[in-house]
Design an enzyme around this catalytic site. Structure first.
Site, PDB file in Angstrom:
ATOM      1  N   SER A  33      51.794 -30.291  -9.904  1.00  0.00           N
ATOM      2  CA  SER A  33      53.218 -30.562 -10.129  1.00  0.00           C
ATOM      3  C   SER A  33      53.839 -29.255 -10.606  1.00  0.00           C
ATOM      4  O   SER A  33      53.561 -28.200 -10.050  1.00  0.00           O
ATOM      5  CB  SER A  33      53.369 -31.696 -11.142  1.00  0.00           C
ATOM      6  OG  SER A  33      54.722 -31.982 -11.395  1.00  0.00           O
TER       7      SER A  33
ATOM      8  N   LYS B 213      44.057 -18.990   9.984  1.00  0.00           N
ATOM      9  CA  LYS B 213      44.187 -18.854   8.531  1.00  0.00           C
ATOM     10  C   LYS B 213      42.911 -19.313   7.828  1.00  0.00           C
ATOM     11  O   LYS B 213      42.471 -18.714   6.843  1.00  0.00           O
ATOM     12  CB  LYS B 213      45.391 -19.659   8.031  1.00  0.00           C
ATOM     13  CG  LYS B 213      46.745 -19.073   8.393  1.00  0.00           C
ATOM     14  CD  LYS B 213      47.857 -19.946   7.855  1.00  0.00           C
ATOM     15  CE  LYS B 213      49.233 -19.396   8.217  1.00  0.00           C
ATOM     16  NZ  LYS B 213      49.533 -18.122   7.531  1.00  0.00           N
TER      17      LYS B 213
ATOM     18  N   LYS C 236      58.463 -31.985  -7.293  1.00  0.00           N
ATOM     19  CA  LYS C 236      57.387 -31.816  -8.265  1.00  0.00           C
ATOM     20  C   LYS C 236      57.363 -32.976  -9.269  1.00  0.00           C
ATOM     21  O   LYS C 236      56.301 -33.370  -9.749  1.00  0.00           O
ATOM     22  CB  LYS C 236      57.541 -30.477  -8.996  1.00  0.00           C
ATOM     23  CG  LYS C 236      57.200 -29.283  -8.118  1.00  0.00           C
ATOM     24  CD  LYS C 236      55.783 -29.362  -7.575  1.00  0.00           C
ATOM     25  CE  LYS C 236      55.368 -28.160  -6.767  1.00  0.00           C
ATOM     26  NZ  LYS C 236      53.968 -28.233  -6.289  1.00  0.00           N
TER      27      LYS C 236
ATOM     28  N   TYR D 133      63.235 -28.782  -4.810  1.00  0.00           N
ATOM     29  CA  TYR D 133      61.865 -28.393  -5.167  1.00  0.00           C
ATOM     30  C   TYR D 133      61.441 -29.084  -6.463  1.00  0.00           C
ATOM     31  O   TYR D 133      60.360 -29.671  -6.547  1.00  0.00           O
ATOM     32  CB  TYR D 133      61.790 -26.876  -5.326  1.00  0.00           C
ATOM     33  CG  TYR D 133      60.475 -26.397  -5.899  1.00  0.00           C
ATOM     34  CD1 TYR D 133      59.303 -26.452  -5.156  1.00  0.00           C
ATOM     35  CD2 TYR D 133      60.412 -25.880  -7.191  1.00  0.00           C
ATOM     36  CE1 TYR D 133      58.100 -26.015  -5.680  1.00  0.00           C
ATOM     37  CE2 TYR D 133      59.205 -25.434  -7.723  1.00  0.00           C
ATOM     38  CZ  TYR D 133      58.058 -25.503  -6.963  1.00  0.00           C
ATOM     39  OH  TYR D 133      56.873 -25.071  -7.488  1.00  0.00           O
TER      40      TYR D 133
ATOM     41  N   ASN E 254      46.508 -28.741  -3.970  1.00  0.00           N
ATOM     42  CA  ASN E 254      47.084 -27.469  -4.402  1.00  0.00           C
ATOM     43  C   ASN E 254      48.246 -27.007  -3.530  1.00  0.00           C
ATOM     44  O   ASN E 254      49.184 -26.386  -4.014  1.00  0.00           O
ATOM     45  CB  ASN E 254      45.967 -26.404  -4.381  1.00  0.00           C
ATOM     46  CG  ASN E 254      46.502 -25.004  -4.454  1.00  0.00           C
ATOM     47  OD1 ASN E 254      46.842 -24.489  -5.514  1.00  0.00           O
ATOM     48  ND2 ASN E 254      46.589 -24.339  -3.296  1.00  0.00           N
TER      49      ASN E 254
ATOM     50  N   ASP F 250      48.418 -29.448   8.488  1.00  0.00           N
ATOM     51  CA  ASP F 250      49.780 -29.049   8.145  1.00  0.00           C
ATOM     52  C   ASP F 250      50.427 -30.244   7.445  1.00  0.00           C
ATOM     53  O   ASP F 250      50.681 -31.279   8.069  1.00  0.00           O
ATOM     54  CB  ASP F 250      50.555 -28.681   9.412  1.00  0.00           C
ATOM     55  CG  ASP F 250      51.963 -28.200   9.115  1.00  0.00           C
ATOM     56  OD1 ASP F 250      52.397 -28.286   7.949  1.00  0.00           O
ATOM     57  OD2 ASP F 250      52.647 -27.749  10.066  1.00  0.00           O
TER      58      ASP F 250
END
Length: 353
Positions: A184, A66, A219, A215, A128, A101
């Site tokens: 966030s 990647k 955040k 989720y 990010n 990872d």
């Protein structure tokens, strides 16, 4: 406590960005940056902008394959016109990769050590990378709930390990220009318990929560870490720490979601570059400085300084009740940010070497 309706509206339907890649310093030659999750989406575009400006950019991806593909893509797009259709004047910078990872802490430790073996200074860190969990409650390699592990614990460890390089850069640069950008999201406003940010009693989710809740909670956790990092490193090290909501961006985050959520997520989305502008604003805009950070110096005047960066590069007040989470008990708060920091510290303690 629900977010203010007007505040919600302006985040979902933001005005045209006023800070773009053209407002980033013309040359970043000699500067070093790290962008996590740079194999696609916002991360790759942030890395492209920095590379175009002459910076040395370390990108992190889960695999070498990647990383190499991302480097090839960024180099291919190096001449892409800016927002005013002007190509970069300077020669591009350098690109290097780090395999990492965030769901497996030894790889985070290894990536940080690899970086520090090559660089003594780091001028900016873009946390990010992230994950939007699916219906199945996944676990990290160390057994943590997936969203908390990838969005909070992994970035926390990586940032801690790179703090010495950030502090070294801050000693040589103009005040307030060395920064950590934490991605966030609107979940902070939507899911944070009143006055707390996260529920410290349910971080193992013995009381189950739906995927979208987990989720959003993660955040909110990112915001708490950004707040507490600023408290600990703004005055002593001169590092600016800022959490952002990049906006509803067309990324791959929702790829593991059900069809209903994908349809909702796709109803009001904006091009990736808009979220990139939010990150660049946080990293380079003069409005963001050491006085802006979340610190204990709010005192009784906290309401005038309780801000976050919202789409697409604006400073706005955050939910007022959440200030209690950022203050210690001695300061009149509940110490929630401090306790969440300690929980993350416990999760990564054996890798902080």
């Amino acid at each position: 406590m629900a977010p203010n309706v007007n505040f919600s509206w302006t985040q979902f339907f933001p005005p045209t960005p006023h800070f773009t890649e053209d407002d980033v310093p013309k040359s970043l030659r000699g500067k070093v940056y790290v962008v996590t999750g740079a194999n696609c989406g916002m991360g790759r575009e942030v890395a492209r902008v920095l590379f175009n400006k002459g910076a040395k950019v370390y990108i992190t991806c889960r695999t070498s394959e990647k990383s190499q593909q991302a480097i090839a893509d960024i180099k291919r797009d190096a001449g892409k016109a800016g927002s005013n259709n002007r190509k970069p004047r300077d020669e591009p910078g350098e690109l290097a990769s780090l395999d990492m990872d965030l769901a497996d802490l030894p790889t985070v430790q290894s990536a940080a050590k690899e970086f520090l073996s090559h660089e003594s200074q780091l001028h900016g860190l873009f946390n990010n990378a992230g994950v939007m969990v699916g219906a199945q409650s996944g676990k990290t390699a160390q057994g943590h709930e997936e969203a908390l592990g990838v969005n909070c614990i992994g970035p926390f460890l990586f940032t801690q390990l790179l703090t010495s390089a950030l502090a070294a850069a801050a000693r040589t640069q103009p005040e307030g220009t060395v920064r950590v950008v934490w991605v966030s999201g609107f979940g902070l406003e939507q899911f944070a318990p009143e006055g707390r940010g996260v529920d410290l009693e349910n971080l193992d989710y013995h009381v189950p929560r739906p995927p979208i809740d987990r989720y959003g909670i993660s955040k909110a956790g990112v915001w708490l870490l950004a707040v507490e990092y600023a408290r600990r490193h703004r005055q002593t090290d001169g590092i600016v720490s800022i959490a952002i909501n990049p906006g509803n961006i067309r990324t791959e985050l929702a790829r593991h979601q059900g069809i209903a959520l994908k349809l909702i997520a796709g109803a009001i989305v904006y091009p990736v570059i808009r979220g990139v502008y939010t990150q660049l604003f946080a990293a380079f805009a003069p409005e963001i400085n050491t006085e802006f950070d979340y610190t204990r110096e709010w005192g009784l005047a906290w309401s005038a300084h309780m801000h976050a960066v919202i789409p697409f590069g604006r400073v706005a007040p955050i939910r007022p009740d959440l200030v209690k989470a950022t203050m210690t008990v001695e300061e009149g708060g509940n110490g929630n940010a401090e306790q969440f920091w300690a929980w993350n510290e416990g999760a990564v303690q054996k890798y902080l070497v």
